[in-house]
Scaffold this active site. Structure first.
Site, PDB file in Angstrom:
ATOM      1  N   LYS A  40     -43.178   0.204  -1.129  1.00 38.31           N
ATOM      2  CA  LYS A  40     -43.205  -0.577  -2.463  1.00 38.31           C
ATOM      3  C   LYS A  40     -44.034  -1.799  -2.366  1.00 38.31           C
ATOM      4  CE  LYS A  40     -38.552   1.646  -3.010  1.00 38.31           C
ATOM      5  NZ  LYS A  40     -37.320   1.023  -3.020  1.00 38.31           N
ATOM      6  N   GLY A  41     -44.111  -2.254  -0.970  1.00 42.11           N
ATOM      7  CA  GLY A  41     -44.463  -3.639  -0.861  1.00 42.11           C
ATOM      8  C   GLY A  41     -45.753  -4.109  -1.569  1.00 42.11           C
ATOM      9  N   GLU A  96     -52.553  -2.474   1.614  1.00 42.08           N
ATOM     10  CA  GLU A  96     -51.132  -2.672   2.166  1.00 42.08           C
ATOM     11  C   GLU A  96     -50.577  -4.009   2.091  1.00 42.08           C
ATOM     12  OE1 GLU A  96     -48.505  -1.634   2.739  1.00 42.08           O
ATOM     13  OE2 GLU A  96     -48.159  -0.555   4.797  1.00 42.08           O
ATOM     14  N   ASP A  97     -49.244  -4.352   2.045  1.00 44.55           N
ATOM     15  CA  ASP A  97     -49.057  -5.590   2.113  1.00 44.55           C
ATOM     16  C   ASP A  97     -48.910  -6.268   3.399  1.00 44.55           C
ATOM     17  OD1 ASP A  97     -46.789  -3.850   3.068  1.00 44.55           O
ATOM     18  OD2 ASP A  97     -45.123  -4.633   2.099  1.00 44.55           O
ATOM     19  N   LYS A 128     -49.619  -9.739  11.104  1.00 44.65           N
ATOM     20  CA  LYS A 128     -48.870 -10.487  12.177  1.00 44.65           C
ATOM     21  C   LYS A 128     -49.711 -10.628  13.338  1.00 44.65           C
ATOM     22  CE  LYS A 128     -44.250  -9.797  10.214  1.00 44.65           C
ATOM     23  NZ  LYS A 128     -42.826  -9.474  10.428  1.00 44.65           N
ATOM     24  N   PHE A 149     -40.423 -13.115   9.886  1.00 42.47           N
ATOM     25  CA  PHE A 149     -40.085 -12.044   8.750  1.00 42.47           C
ATOM     26  C   PHE A 149     -40.375 -12.890   7.717  1.00 42.47           C
ATOM     27  CE2 PHE A 149     -37.838  -9.340   6.223  1.00 42.47           C
ATOM     28  CZ  PHE A 149     -38.336  -8.100   6.493  1.00 42.47           C
ATOM     29  N   VAL A 150     -41.315 -12.377   6.925  1.00 40.72           N
ATOM     30  CA  VAL A 150     -41.489 -12.904   5.309  1.00 40.72           C
ATOM     31  C   VAL A 150     -41.147 -12.230   4.192  1.00 40.72           C
ATOM     32  CG1 VAL A 150     -43.425 -14.423   6.391  1.00 40.72           C
ATOM     33  CG2 VAL A 150     -43.755 -11.876   5.677  1.00 40.72           C
ATOM     34  N   ASP A 156     -40.045  -7.351   0.875  1.00 43.11           N
ATOM     35  CA  ASP A 156     -38.470  -7.412   0.778  1.00 43.11           C
ATOM     36  C   ASP A 156     -37.851  -7.506   2.247  1.00 43.11           C
ATOM     37  OD1 ASP A 156     -38.957  -4.726   1.664  1.00 43.11           O
ATOM     38  OD2 ASP A 156     -36.917  -4.336   1.233  1.00 43.11           O
ATOM     39  N   ARG A 162     -38.341  -9.290  -3.597  1.00 41.90           N
ATOM     40  CA  ARG A 162     -39.587  -9.041  -3.790  1.00 41.90           C
ATOM     41  C   ARG A 162     -40.571  -9.542  -5.063  1.00 41.90           C
ATOM     42  NH1 ARG A 162     -40.792  -3.925  -1.248  1.00 41.90           N
ATOM     43  NH2 ARG A 162     -38.879  -2.538  -0.948  1.00 41.90           N
TER      44      ARG A 162
HETATM   45  P1  IMP Z   1     -45.475  -1.940  11.305  1.00 41.77           P
HETATM   46  O1  IMP Z   1     -45.610  -0.375  11.028  1.00 41.77           O
HETATM   47  O2  IMP Z   1     -44.665  -2.470  12.604  1.00 41.77           O
HETATM   48  O3  IMP Z   1     -47.005  -2.185  10.957  1.00 41.77           O
HETATM   49  O4  IMP Z   1     -44.663  -2.283  10.027  1.00 41.77           O
HETATM   50  C1  IMP Z   1     -45.383  -2.266   8.592  1.00 41.77           C
HETATM   51  C2  IMP Z   1     -44.314  -2.305   7.761  1.00 41.77           C
HETATM   52  O5  IMP Z   1     -43.008  -2.922   7.860  1.00 41.77           O
HETATM   53  C3  IMP Z   1     -44.823  -3.139   6.383  1.00 41.77           C
HETATM   54  O6  IMP Z   1     -45.441  -2.108   5.764  1.00 41.77           O
HETATM   55  C4  IMP Z   1     -43.483  -3.694   5.819  1.00 41.77           C
HETATM   56  O7  IMP Z   1     -43.004  -2.597   4.790  1.00 41.77           O
HETATM   57  C5  IMP Z   1     -42.560  -3.576   6.985  1.00 41.77           C
HETATM   58  N1  IMP Z   1     -42.453  -5.319   7.549  1.00 41.77           N
HETATM   59  C6  IMP Z   1     -42.999  -5.506   8.451  1.00 41.77           C
HETATM   60  N2  IMP Z   1     -42.841  -6.908   8.604  1.00 41.77           N
HETATM   61  C7  IMP Z   1     -42.481  -7.379   7.546  1.00 41.77           C
HETATM   62  C8  IMP Z   1     -41.706  -8.506   7.216  1.00 41.77           C
HETATM   63  O8  IMP Z   1     -42.143  -9.926   7.606  1.00 41.77           O
HETATM   64  N3  IMP Z   1     -41.357  -8.586   5.895  1.00 41.77           N
HETATM   65  C9  IMP Z   1     -41.103  -7.410   5.221  1.00 41.77           C
HETATM   66  N4  IMP Z   1     -41.513  -6.501   5.583  1.00 41.77           N
HETATM   67  C10 IMP Z   1     -42.180  -6.034   6.720  1.00 41.77           C
HETATM   68 MG    MG Z   2     -45.330  -1.816   3.210  1.00 37.13          MG
END
Ligand code: IMP
Ligand code: MG
Length: 172
Positions: A40-41, A96-97, A128, A149-150, A156, A162
């Site tokens: 949803k992000g 993607e967020d 990140k 963590f943002v 969210d 959100r």
């Molecule tokens: P990854 O698979 O470790 O790259 O994680 C990506 C997913 O984790 C993103 O699409 C977000 O949904 C969630 N996520 C990672 N870091 C954050 C954050 O700082 N805030 C909120 N959601 C996060």
């Molecule tokens: Mg996401």
């Protein structure tokens, strides 16, 4: 109690979104790309980005589950909602967020690649720094941020925050 410390302002976000929209509008002139928004992000990012595009385009949505608690990646990725549209032979841009370890997006890109799009690129609002587990080529990155963590602007914590118009660091 958790508090949200403002980190990236609405104005800074808008500037980054406009720049990405400008690049996409130039690169995809006459190509009618499909923007694939990862729920949803990324919905807020998509909504702002598409309104800045000056070219015809389509949108579609995909949802995956990647987190089994509220902040830690489980490494297990499952498709919860798939695309409505066939992307075969189409120019696809994944919206993607945030990319943390890259596992979620890595899985999405592998899945989409098997469907033979003509091209496949990625626009992420946030990345990140130094967290990469899966190496990904990201075509558009709004901001590279430290390992905090943002929340806000679609992102969210346990489905909250959100709606914040800015991005903040969640401090607990
Ligand atoms: P990854 O698979 O470790 O790259 O994680 C990506 C997913 O984790 C993103 O699409 C977000 O949904 C969630 N996520 C990672 N870091 C954050 C954050 O700082 N805030 C909120 N959601 C996060
Ligand atoms: Mg996401």
């Amino acid at each position: 109690m958790a508090t949200v410390v403002p980190f990236i302002t609405e104005q800074q976000i808008q500037k980054a979104v406009n720049e990405i929209a400008g690049q996409i509008s130039r690169d995809y002139h006459d190509q009618n790309p499909i923007l694939v928004c990862i729920l949803k992000g990324a919905v807020v990012f998509l909504a702002d980005l598409m309104r800045e595009l000056t070219i015809p385009h389509e949108i579609d949505f995909m949802a995956i589950s990647s987190y089994n608690d509220d902040t830690e990646s489980s490494g297990v990725v499952r498709i919860l909602k798939d695309l409505d549209t066939s992307i075969e032979g189409r120019n696809v841009i994944v919206i993607e967020d945030i990319v943390d370890t890259g596992q979620s997006l890595g899985h999405i890109l592998r899945t989409l690649r098997t469907r033979n799009p003509k091209s496949l690129r990625v626009a992420v609002l946030l990345k990140k720094e130094g967290r990469e587990v899966v190496k990904l080529s990201l075509d558009h990155v709004g901001f590279t941020i430290p390992n905090k963590f943002v929340v806000g602007y679609g992102l969210d914590y346990a489905e909250k925050y959100r709606n914040l118009p800015y991005i903040g660091i969640l401090e607990r």
